[in-house]
Design a protein around this motif. Structure first.
Motif, mmCIF file in Angstrom:
data_model
loop_
_atom_site.group_PDB
_atom_site.id
_atom_site.type_symbol
_atom_site.label_atom_id
_atom_site.label_comp_id
_atom_site.label_asym_id
_atom_site.label_seq_id
_atom_site.Cartn_x
_atom_site.Cartn_y
_atom_site.Cartn_z
ATOM 1 N N LEU A 305 0.829 -1.202 0.000
ATOM 2 C CA LEU A 305 0.000 0.000 0.000
ATOM 3 C C LEU A 305 0.865 1.255 0.000
ATOM 4 O O LEU A 305 0.602 2.214 -0.740
ATOM 5 N N GLY A 306 1.914 1.243 0.808
ATOM 6 C CA GLY A 306 2.813 2.395 0.854
ATOM 7 C C GLY A 306 3.470 2.666 -0.481
ATOM 8 O O GLY A 306 3.553 3.817 -0.923
ATOM 9 N N LEU A 307 3.917 1.605 -1.156
ATOM 10 C CA LEU A 307 4.553 1.780 -2.464
ATOM 11 C C LEU A 307 3.569 2.341 -3.496
ATOM 12 O O LEU A 307 3.908 3.209 -4.302
ATOM 13 N N ILE A 308 2.338 1.831 -3.462
ATOM 14 C CA ILE A 308 1.319 2.321 -4.400
ATOM 15 C C ILE A 308 1.018 3.792 -4.153
ATOM 16 O O ILE A 308 0.909 4.593 -5.097
ATOM 17 N N LEU A 309 0.934 4.186 -2.892
ATOM 18 C CA LEU A 309 0.647 5.579 -2.566
ATOM 19 C C LEU A 309 1.776 6.504 -3.011
ATOM 20 O O LEU A 309 1.535 7.587 -3.552
ATOM 21 N N VAL A 310 3.023 6.056 -2.796
ATOM 22 C CA VAL A 310 4.170 6.870 -3.205
ATOM 23 C C VAL A 310 4.164 7.065 -4.720
ATOM 24 O O VAL A 310 4.346 8.188 -5.228
ATOM 25 N N LEU A 311 3.951 5.984 -5.453
ATOM 26 C CA LEU A 311 3.929 6.074 -6.912
ATOM 27 C C LEU A 311 2.774 6.951 -7.406
ATOM 28 O O LEU A 311 2.929 7.723 -8.354
ATOM 29 N N THR A 312 1.625 6.837 -6.743
ATOM 30 C CA THR A 312 0.465 7.632 -7.149
ATOM 31 C C THR A 312 0.729 9.121 -6.965
ATOM 32 O O THR A 312 0.437 9.938 -7.838
ATOM 33 N N VAL A 313 1.312 9.473 -5.827
ATOM 34 C CA VAL A 313 1.598 10.885 -5.555
ATOM 35 C C VAL A 313 2.651 11.420 -6.520
ATOM 36 O O VAL A 313 2.562 12.553 -7.016
ATOM 37 N N LEU A 314 3.662 10.599 -6.833
ATOM 38 C CA LEU A 314 4.743 11.049 -7.705
ATOM 39 C C LEU A 314 4.309 11.164 -9.168
ATOM 40 O O LEU A 314 4.761 12.056 -9.892
ATOM 41 N N LEU A 315 3.435 10.265 -9.603
ATOM 42 C CA LEU A 315 3.119 10.175 -11.026
ATOM 43 C C LEU A 315 1.801 10.818 -11.423
ATOM 44 O O LEU A 315 1.555 11.021 -12.614
ATOM 45 N N THR A 316 0.945 11.130 -10.467
ATOM 46 C CA THR A 316 -0.362 11.710 -10.813
ATOM 47 C C THR A 316 -0.525 13.050 -10.116
ATOM 48 O O THR A 316 -1.058 13.123 -9.016
ATOM 49 N N ARG A 317 -0.062 14.102 -10.750
ATOM 50 C CA ARG A 317 -0.205 15.443 -10.192
ATOM 51 C C ARG A 317 -1.693 15.778 -10.081
ATOM 52 O O ARG A 317 -2.452 15.652 -11.022
ATOM 53 N N GLY A 318 -2.096 16.194 -8.878
ATOM 54 C CA GLY A 318 -3.516 16.477 -8.658
ATOM 55 C C GLY A 318 -4.310 15.259 -8.243
ATOM 56 O O GLY A 318 -5.542 15.318 -8.199
ATOM 57 N N GLY A 319 -3.635 14.146 -7.934
ATOM 58 C CA GLY A 319 -4.335 12.947 -7.488
ATOM 59 C C GLY A 319 -5.105 12.263 -8.598
ATOM 60 O O GLY A 319 -4.939 12.552 -9.782
ATOM 61 N N LEU A 320 -5.969 11.353 -8.210
ATOM 62 C CA LEU A 320 -6.752 10.602 -9.185
ATOM 63 C C LEU A 320 -7.708 11.502 -9.963
ATOM 64 O O LEU A 320 -7.945 11.275 -11.150
ATOM 65 N N ALA A 321 -8.229 12.528 -9.304
ATOM 66 C CA ALA A 321 -9.116 13.462 -10.007
ATOM 67 C C ALA A 321 -8.350 14.231 -11.077
ATOM 68 O O ALA A 321 -8.852 14.454 -12.181
ATOM 69 N N GLY A 322 -7.118 14.635 -10.764
ATOM 70 C CA GLY A 322 -6.298 15.326 -11.749
ATOM 71 C C GLY A 322 -5.939 14.427 -12.914
ATOM 72 O O GLY A 322 -5.936 14.870 -14.078
ATOM 73 N N LEU A 323 -5.642 13.167 -12.622
ATOM 74 C CA LEU A 323 -5.322 12.213 -13.677
ATOM 75 C C LEU A 323 -6.521 12.008 -14.603
ATOM 76 O O LEU A 323 -6.387 12.012 -15.835
ATOM 77 N N ALA A 324 -7.717 11.856 -14.009
ATOM 78 C CA ALA A 324 -8.922 11.665 -14.814
ATOM 79 C C ALA A 324 -9.195 12.895 -15.683
ATOM 80 O O ALA A 324 -9.603 12.762 -16.839
ATOM 81 N N ALA A 325 -8.954 14.089 -15.122
ATOM 82 C CA ALA A 325 -9.182 15.315 -15.905
ATOM 83 C C ALA A 325 -8.253 15.390 -17.116
ATOM 84 O O ALA A 325 -8.669 15.776 -18.208
ATOM 85 N N ARG A 326 -6.992 15.001 -16.907
ATOM 86 C CA ARG A 326 -6.049 15.055 -18.032
ATOM 87 C C ARG A 326 -6.384 14.009 -19.081
ATOM 88 O O ARG A 326 -6.249 14.260 -20.283
ATOM 89 N N LEU A 327 -6.838 12.836 -18.660
ATOM 90 C CA LEU A 327 -7.180 11.783 -19.621
ATOM 91 C C LEU A 327 -8.401 12.141 -20.447
ATOM 92 O O LEU A 327 -8.555 11.673 -21.577
ATOM 93 N N THR A 328 -9.274 12.954 -19.875
ATOM 94 C CA THR A 328 -10.488 13.355 -20.598
ATOM 95 C C THR A 328 -10.337 14.705 -21.281
ATOM 96 O O THR A 328 -11.324 15.269 -21.766
ATOM 97 N N GLY A 329 -9.126 15.233 -21.285
ATOM 98 C CA GLY A 329 -8.874 16.484 -21.989
ATOM 99 C C GLY A 329 -9.143 17.732 -21.200
ATOM 100 O O GLY A 329 -9.083 18.840 -21.733
ATOM 101 N N GLY A 330 -9.445 17.606 -19.910
ATOM 102 C CA GLY A 330 -9.677 18.777 -19.069
ATOM 103 C C GLY A 330 -8.414 19.193 -18.364
ATOM 104 O O GLY A 330 -7.329 18.658 -18.585
ATOM 105 N N ARG A 331 -8.565 20.198 -17.500
ATOM 106 C CA ARG A 331 -7.425 20.674 -16.716
ATOM 107 C C ARG A 331 -7.453 20.027 -15.347
ATOM 108 O O ARG A 331 -8.507 19.863 -14.745
ATOM 109 N N PRO A 332 -6.292 19.622 -14.794
ATOM 110 C CA PRO A 332 -6.265 19.004 -13.476
ATOM 111 C C PRO A 332 -6.643 19.983 -12.379
ATOM 112 O O PRO A 332 -6.506 21.174 -12.556
#
Length: 332
Positions: A305-332
């Motif tokens: 769980l700790g490793l997943i959280l670290v990777l998520t914070v490092l690789l997804t600026r703005g969290g999961l909501a920010g990632l979803a916004a970028r994938l759908t063409g919106g702004r994070p």
């Protein structure tokens, strides 16, 4: 400048319509996903998912309340779980004295949490940065040890409820499915109310104090009243989550108020996306889902769980909501 200067001088007069539309769509999608989950769980033969999803929504409500102060006010509270515990103990203590109705329990929980937030916030908000973190942690631990010391109400062992709460004498929360939809209704209401709050003049000033408190002071908006109001509202909303948590578990414990639970709420907000409303709910669901999934494979699931959280914070600026916004063409 004079104190009557509009807050529009420090920020846009109106929120962006596309951003609001995307946020509304995301909120609707999350609520719809929860609404259809019981039928889907029954169809695939996993009815226990209803209980797990109920816990996701309750903790999502608590994380949502923290997002108001953390995401919109930049106040890192490490004692937010105290409000969950106070709300839960309002149910437990009243239940022990034969009062089982939500019409009494909910107002008592909201009042107790709001008063505690108002008193502690008035002191805590006079500090900044790490000092604010430490003083909120101290107040949270004070509440925790106070409940541990109350032997009449179970002390460190906690206390079991005689029954789930009623509403005007009717057992509307009996059974996992009625409780699920009751929690969903409360979560939907909280999301709609907070959406209005953050889009209002109050919300714009609160975000202004987050971005540049000195500038807001200069144009006539004192940060303390706005931050204290947000802190009190967030505390009351977390207390409502405590009422629901007590009813789901039919048990109340000081562990609800521990600093570890406050840390989990911060993780949920950061994981889902701060300052997004929908992010904390998604973050709570994701965190609980990962916990449940990893626990099936190893007793050392916290490492994964700790490793997943670290990777998520490092690789997804703005969290999961920010990632979803970028994938759908919106702004994070």
């Amino acid at each position: 400048m004079s104190g009557g200067t509009s807050v529009a001088g420090a920020m846009p007069r109106h929120p962006r319509r596309p951003a609001l539309s995307r946020q509304s769509a995301a909120l609707a999608l999350v609520l719809l996903a929860f609404a259809v989950l019981p039928a889907a769980a029954q169809a695939i033969g996993l009815p226990f998912l209803v209980v797990t999803a109920t816990r996701m929504m309750i903790l999502g409500l608590a994380a949502l309340s923290l997002d108001l102060v953390l995401g919109y006010g930049a106040m890192v509270s490490f004692g937010h779980a105290a409000f969950i515990g106070i709300g839960a103990y309002a149910v437990g203590i009243l239940d022990a004295h034969g009062i089982h109705d939500l019409a009494v329990q909910v107002p008592a929980a909201l009042a107790a949490c709001a008063l505690f937030a108002l008193a502690t916030g008035a002191i805590s908000l006079r500090t900044r940065g790490v000092y604010f973190i430490m003083i909120t942690l101290a107040f949270g631990q004070m509440a925790y040890f106070f409940m541990v010391s109350l032997a009449a109400y179970g002390g460190d062992d906690g206390m079991a409820l005689a029954r789930r709460s009623t509403l005007f004498g009717r057992p509307l929360l009996d059974g996992d499915l009625p409780l699920f939809y009751a929690v969903l209704a409360v979560l939907a209401g909280a999301l709609l109310v907070l959406r209005r709050v953050v889009a209002s003049r109050f919300g714009r000033v609160l975000r202004g104090t987050r971005d540049n408190a000195v500038r807001m002071e200069a144009i006539g908006f004192s940060a303390l009243p706005y931050r204290l109001t947000a802190y009190t509202l967030a505390g009351a909303l977390a207390g409502l989550a405590g009422v629901l948590l007590a009813n789901q578990a039919e048990f109340v414990s000081p562990a609800y108020m521990s600093w570890q639970r406050s840390g989990e709420l911060i993780v949920m907000v950061v994981l889902g996306g701060m300052g997004t409303l929908v992010g904390p709910v998604v973050g709570a669901a994701a965190l609980i889902a990962v916990e449940e999934g990893l626990a099936q494979y190893s007793e050392h699931w916290r490492l994964g769980l700790g490793l997943i959280l670290v990777l998520t914070v490092l690789l997804t600026r703005g969290g999961l909501a920010g990632l979803a916004a970028r994938l759908t063409g919106g702004r994070p």
